[in-house]
Design a protein around this motif. Structure first.
Motif, PDB file in Angstrom:
ATOM      1  N   GLY A 270      71.075  55.693  45.130  1.00 34.95           N
ATOM      2  CA  GLY A 270      69.828  55.718  45.875  1.00 34.95           C
ATOM      3  C   GLY A 270      69.866  56.652  47.057  1.00 34.95           C
ATOM      4  O   GLY A 270      70.935  56.968  47.598  1.00 34.95           O
ATOM      5  N   LEU A 271      68.680  57.101  47.494  1.00 37.83           N
ATOM      6  CA  LEU A 271      68.530  58.011  48.628  1.00 37.83           C
ATOM      7  C   LEU A 271      67.343  57.565  49.475  1.00 37.83           C
ATOM      8  O   LEU A 271      66.388  56.972  48.959  1.00 37.83           O
ATOM      9  CB  LEU A 271      68.283  59.445  48.147  1.00 37.83           C
ATOM     10  N   ALA A 272      67.403  57.861  50.761  1.00 42.24           N
ATOM     11  CA  ALA A 272      66.280  57.554  51.650  1.00 42.24           C
ATOM     12  C   ALA A 272      66.303  58.521  52.826  1.00 42.24           C
ATOM     13  O   ALA A 272      67.371  58.822  53.387  1.00 42.24           O
ATOM     14  CB  ALA A 272      66.368  56.109  52.149  1.00 42.24           C
ATOM     15  N   VAL A 273      65.121  59.021  53.200  1.00 44.31           N
ATOM     16  CA  VAL A 273      65.013  59.898  54.370  1.00 44.31           C
ATOM     17  C   VAL A 273      65.161  59.038  55.620  1.00 44.31           C
ATOM     18  O   VAL A 273      64.435  58.056  55.817  1.00 44.31           O
ATOM     19  CB  VAL A 273      63.668  60.630  54.382  1.00 44.31           C
ATOM     20  N   ALA A 274      66.120  59.395  56.491  1.00 42.95           N
ATOM     21  CA  ALA A 274      66.381  58.606  57.699  1.00 42.95           C
ATOM     22  C   ALA A 274      65.648  59.160  58.913  1.00 42.95           C
ATOM     23  O   ALA A 274      65.169  58.408  59.761  1.00 42.95           O
ATOM     24  CB  ALA A 274      67.880  58.560  57.974  1.00 42.95           C
ATOM     25  N   SER A 275      65.559  60.477  59.012  1.00 43.91           N
ATOM     26  CA  SER A 275      64.877  61.112  60.156  1.00 43.91           C
ATOM     27  C   SER A 275      64.496  62.527  59.749  1.00 43.91           C
ATOM     28  O   SER A 275      64.704  62.928  58.601  1.00 43.91           O
ATOM     29  CB  SER A 275      65.809  61.149  61.375  1.00 43.91           C
TER      30      SER A 275
ATOM     31  N   ASN B 218      66.007  65.044  60.436  1.00 39.56           N
ATOM     32  CA  ASN B 218      67.209  65.860  60.250  1.00 39.56           C
ATOM     33  C   ASN B 218      68.254  65.208  59.359  1.00 39.56           C
ATOM     34  O   ASN B 218      69.271  65.835  59.044  1.00 39.56           O
ATOM     35  CB  ASN B 218      67.852  66.157  61.609  1.00 39.56           C
ATOM     36  N   THR B 219      68.042  63.947  58.955  1.00 35.75           N
ATOM     37  CA  THR B 219      69.095  63.238  58.228  1.00 35.75           C
ATOM     38  C   THR B 219      68.525  62.430  57.054  1.00 35.75           C
ATOM     39  O   THR B 219      67.324  62.140  56.999  1.00 35.75           O
ATOM     40  CB  THR B 219      69.848  62.253  59.146  1.00 35.75           C
ATOM     41  N   PHE B 220      69.432  62.058  56.123  1.00 34.55           N
ATOM     42  CA  PHE B 220      69.065  61.159  55.033  1.00 34.55           C
ATOM     43  C   PHE B 220      70.269  60.276  54.686  1.00 34.55           C
ATOM     44  O   PHE B 220      71.411  60.571  55.076  1.00 34.55           O
ATOM     45  CB  PHE B 220      68.577  61.933  53.799  1.00 34.55           C
ATOM     46  N   LEU B 221      70.003  59.199  53.972  1.00 29.24           N
ATOM     47  CA  LEU B 221      71.013  58.210  53.597  1.00 29.24           C
ATOM     48  C   LEU B 221      71.212  58.199  52.090  1.00 29.24           C
ATOM     49  O   LEU B 221      70.295  58.515  51.327  1.00 29.24           O
ATOM     50  CB  LEU B 221      70.584  56.810  54.050  1.00 29.24           C
ATOM     51  N   SER B 222      72.412  57.801  51.678  1.00 29.61           N
ATOM     52  CA  SER B 222      72.698  57.623  50.251  1.00 29.61           C
ATOM     53  C   SER B 222      73.482  56.339  50.064  1.00 29.61           C
ATOM     54  O   SER B 222      74.210  55.896  50.961  1.00 29.61           O
ATOM     55  CB  SER B 222      73.501  58.816  49.710  1.00 29.61           C
ATOM     56  N   CYS B 223      73.351  55.721  48.895  1.00 32.77           N
ATOM     57  CA  CYS B 223      74.154  54.541  48.550  1.00 32.77           C
ATOM     58  C   CYS B 223      74.726  54.741  47.160  1.00 32.77           C
ATOM     59  O   CYS B 223      74.163  55.477  46.344  1.00 32.77           O
ATOM     60  CB  CYS B 223      73.322  53.269  48.618  1.00 32.77           C
TER      61      CYS B 223
ATOM     62  N   ILE C 287      65.679  60.813  43.421  1.00 36.88           N
ATOM     63  CA  ILE C 287      65.271  62.080  44.018  1.00 36.88           C
ATOM     64  C   ILE C 287      64.357  61.783  45.201  1.00 36.88           C
ATOM     65  O   ILE C 287      63.526  60.871  45.156  1.00 36.88           O
ATOM     66  CB  ILE C 287      64.549  62.996  42.998  1.00 36.88           C
ATOM     67  N   ILE C 288      64.556  62.534  46.295  1.00 39.80           N
ATOM     68  CA  ILE C 288      63.675  62.457  47.460  1.00 39.80           C
ATOM     69  C   ILE C 288      63.411  63.879  47.950  1.00 39.80           C
ATOM     70  O   ILE C 288      64.128  64.821  47.580  1.00 39.80           O
ATOM     71  CB  ILE C 288      64.282  61.619  48.618  1.00 39.80           C
ATOM     72  N   GLN C 289      62.391  64.028  48.782  1.00 39.83           N
ATOM     73  CA  GLN C 289      62.175  65.296  49.475  1.00 39.83           C
ATOM     74  C   GLN C 289      62.497  65.099  50.940  1.00 39.83           C
ATOM     75  O   GLN C 289      62.004  64.167  51.583  1.00 39.83           O
ATOM     76  CB  GLN C 289      60.741  65.793  49.313  1.00 39.83           C
TER      77      GLN C 289
END
Length: 769
Positions: free
Chosen positions: A195-200, A202-207, A156-158
């Motif tokens: 997994g998740l990570a906030v990229a910017s 306006n965007t985010f990443l998932s694996c 989980i991310i915000q």
């Protein structure tokens, strides 16, 4: 842009099991969490070194995740947050490791924790298919529950816009409002999203396990899909020093560094799984992996490790890469999936899967009734099926029959070779599938008829070895003719079930117990034959033993044997055999250590500590069940003399961790485990650290299915409860485990005569609560 040349910088050793998660705090400190039930804080020292300054304890099971929660109103110094397989979340003071908060509510493993964008807000996700948002400034406030996934929520991310994003084993990513309402469900990944990570902003990443990384807008539009890994991707994080940079790690034993969607560097580690990856503010990459080590990689030459360390690291990597190219059962090892494939339920009863664990391959079978994958055994190296043969679970068979046992149930697979005894195969079949003994003749005759057997094969003693397919040898069994003993008999010794002196007279207390127990019975001839067989097969690097040497080693198992010191030295050398042929050697050892003089030589101050550590290493899930059981039996019988007793007690914390970490417990393993706990309870019941032992016993009792093992565990628990100086704490541990407490109440009123001693022991424990 020049491609950064990342190299190993630091190796942080301290955990005794897998490092499942790494994270960072302020001041470039590293946090790590492990299956050893601890988390650790590593503080930078000098240019490139890190020192473990705090170890965080308190969880009752694996610590699966860790994060740093920045200072907030209630905790102005911040908190180290951990989530665990015990379903709870703990928050610690960073500097002294004292527990500050204890959050409960998740109903299964807490697999991720992360700070929110808002001060004092903590996010968590769990195998219970939910995520939760907690306000640690107001611990009495009910957390917001994000409920809607159909499988484990791995992360989980915000997002920058305030919405929450969750990644799940149901292959979906869900977006949520702050109040817990679902905004959208994103599809695209074809396997478990890890997994998740906030990229910017306006965007985010998932694996995901589908070996891809995806870039999404905060509104849920997939902008791109990136490829590079060759197996499941477990973790992803942003690298702040690389333009549009991020880092990933996974089941292919590698870390990959990305820039603008391109994989610009691969870092291969000498491990099977890189469970977690994070980045320090200076761009250094931190990994946690299946070998229990935290590693730091850097692109700055002044932080590179010494040349000798770098060279050793590369050698280790090359060995692992070479091993991954070998073939097992006609499959390339690197192409066989890892243990995460077992997260997905089976499609039909009896379905099998091959699973890679390091350089070994295990076979698992799906049980509809138990709703779980059960380990069948090791898949040994073999060529692809030859003409006329059928490959089943990694082995060749002349026939693989489908047997319909009852209407509406899937057919069961029955493999058979012409040189096997049909009644032996039938017996193994009905035990494997828990069928009535009345099926024995029917199944055997089915084999004879369908295999068109004109004659039955001759056999040395009529039974097939469950590990090698050759003459049957049941570790530790008496001269029982191969079939499992009746329910009242000890399945290890072949003798009557274990009872305390008072067990026969149930009007006397069963607890506390005041003497050590041990396993005495054995078939020395069967052990001798198996040692000779394996001795002829021992591989390169091991010198074969002479027939006379083997005979002398086996005689060490006689209670009052006459021996010389050289024979004990030979036994120690035989204990270095490969693990797949080790079990008869362990069986001789557990008999030999009953002799006080041999016990003193096996558990001397030079050899003993390493031997105890080796026995504990045999309890990991990737070892043969026979090795697991017999290693515990050696530890049980070690209590026969002072030298062995002292070393086992000195290693008691590691022993308890190993027992708690045992994966699947068959009946044999259960009895061995609770026997070891019983001896530990006799030794430690009056000590202040007996509480941890009681916790371990309570944990295992909730998993025990064998009645004899359960009884031994009850005696162990009752012994501690009766004598512990921390009796109130032990009482609380029992009462707070609702499952065990209710079982004690049910068992205390059981009128079944075959469970009389369990009934009496339960009554005696309840009286002490």
């Amino acid at each position: 842009m020049a491609v950064p040349d990342y190299k190993l910088s630091s190796v942080l050793c301290g955990h005794s099991m897998d490092v499942r998660c790494v994270a960072t705090t302020t001041e470039s400190c590293i946090l790590s969490s492990s299956r050893d039930r601890t988390a650790k804080l590593w503080h930078p020292e000098g240019v490139k070194d890190f020192v473990n300054v705090v170890t965080y304890k308190g969880h009752k099971n694996f610590v699966s995740c860790v994060c740093w929660l920045p200072p907030c109103e209630a905790f102005p110094e911040g908190l180290v947050i951990t989530g665990s397989n015990d379903n709870t979340i703990l928050g610690y003071n960073l500097q002294d490791g004292k527990v500050q908060i204890h959050l409960t509510g998740h109903e299964n493993v807490v697999c991720s924790v992360a700070p929110s964008n808002d001060s004092g807000i903590l996010m968590s996700s769990s195998w219970d298919n939910t995520a939760r948002v907690w306000n640690v400034n107001k611990p009495q406030m009910t957390p917001t529950v994000l409920k809607g996934h159909q499988a484990a929520v791995w992360a989980i991310i915000q997002l920058a816009n305030g919405a929450f994003a969750t990644a799940s084993a149901d292959k979906h990513i869900n977006l949520w409002r702050r109040d817990g309402g679902k905004i959208n469900s994103l599809t695209g990944h074809t396997d478990c999203v890890r997994g998740l990570a906030v990229a910017s902003s306006n965007t985010f990443l998932s694996c995901a396990n589908d070996v891809t990384v995806r870039l999404w807008t905060n509104n849920g539009e997939c902008l791109n899909t990136f490829h590079g890994h060759t197996n499941y991707i477990y973790s992803i994080c942003i690298n702040p020093t690389i333009p549009q940079g991020f880092v990933t790690s996974g089941e292919d034993g590698a870390v990959r560094v990305w820039s603008a969607g391109d994989c610009i560097r691969e870092l291969r580690l000498p491990v099977e799984s890189v469970w977690s990856v994070t980045c320090l503010n200076n761009g250094d990459i931190v990994t946690g992996s299946s070998d229990g080590i935290v590693r730091v990689f850097t692109k700055e030459p002044d932080r590179y490790a010494e040349e000798t360390t770098l060279s050793q690291f590369e050698d280790e990597v090359q060995k692992v890469v070479a091993a991954s190219q070998q073939e097992i059962g006609g499959f390339k090892l690197s192409e066989i999936p890892g243990p995460e494939v077992l997260l997905e339920p089976g499609k039909s009863d009896g379905q099998t899967k091959l699973v890679r664990r390091g350089t070994n391959v295990k076979c698992y079978s799906w049980s509809v009734e138990q709703n779980t994958w059960n380990e069948i055994g090791d898949v040994m190296g073999a060529s692809p099926p030859s003409d006329g043969k059928t490959m089943y679970q990694g082995k060749e068979y002349d026939f693989v029959f489908s047997v319909d046992i009852k209407d509406g149930a899937p057919a069961l697979k029955l493999p058979f070779n012409r040189n096997e005894d049909p009644w032996v195969v039938a017996q193994a079949f009905i035990h494997k599938h828990d069928l009535s003994q009345g099926y024995l003749d029917e199944v055997a005759n089915f084999i004879i008829k369908n295999a068109k057997l004109d004659s039955l094969p001759a056999s040395s003693n009529g039974f097939a070895d469950p590990f090698t397919g050759e003459a049957r040898y049941v570790p530790g069994s008496g001269p029982v003719a191969g079939l499992p003993p009746p329910s009242a008999a000890d399945p290890f010794t072949g003798a009557g079930a274990y009872t305390t002196a008072a067990a026969a007279a149930t009007d006397k207390p069963l607890v506390p117990h005041d003497s050590y127990i041990r396993f005495d019975q054995a078939n020395l001839k069967a052990i001798h034959d198996k040692l000779k067989e394996f001795n002829s097969k021992v591989g390169d690097g091991f010198n074969a033993f002479s027939d006379q040497q083997i005979e002398n080693i086996v005689k060490l198992g006689e209670m009052n044997c006459i021996y010389n010191a050289e024979t004990v030295t030979l036994l120690k050398r035989m204990l270095e055999w490969p693990k797949d042929i080790l079990f008869p050697v362990l069986d001789v050892t557990r008999l030999a250590v009953r002799n006080a003089e041999i016990n003193g030589q096996i558990f001397d101050t030079n050899h003993g500590p390493n031997f105890v550590r080796y026995l504990l290493s045999l309890l990991t899930p990737d070892n043969l069940p026979a090795n697991q059981m017999l290693a515990m039996r050696v530890l049980v019988n070690a209590f026969s003399a002072l030298a062995g007793e002292m070393l086992v007690l000195a290693a008691r914390e590691s022993v308890l961790h190993a027992l708690v970490s045992l994966a699947q417990l068959n009946n044999n393993t259960q009895i061995a485990a609770t026997s070891l706990l019983l001896n530990l309870s006799v030794a430690l019941a009056q000590q202040t650290d007996s509480v941890e032992l009681a916790e371990c016993i309570v944990h295992l009792l909730t998993r025990i299915t064998d009645s004899e093992a359960y009884f031994r565990g009850l005696v162990a628990l009752g012994t501690i409860l009766a004598e512990s100086p921390n009796k109130i704490v032990v009482q609380t541990k029992i009462v707070s485990n609702i499952q065990l407490h209710n079982k004690l109440k049910r068992d205390s009123s059981d009128v079944d005569p075959s469970f009389k001693k369990i009934c009496v022991c339960s009554q005696q424990i309840l009286k002490m609560l």
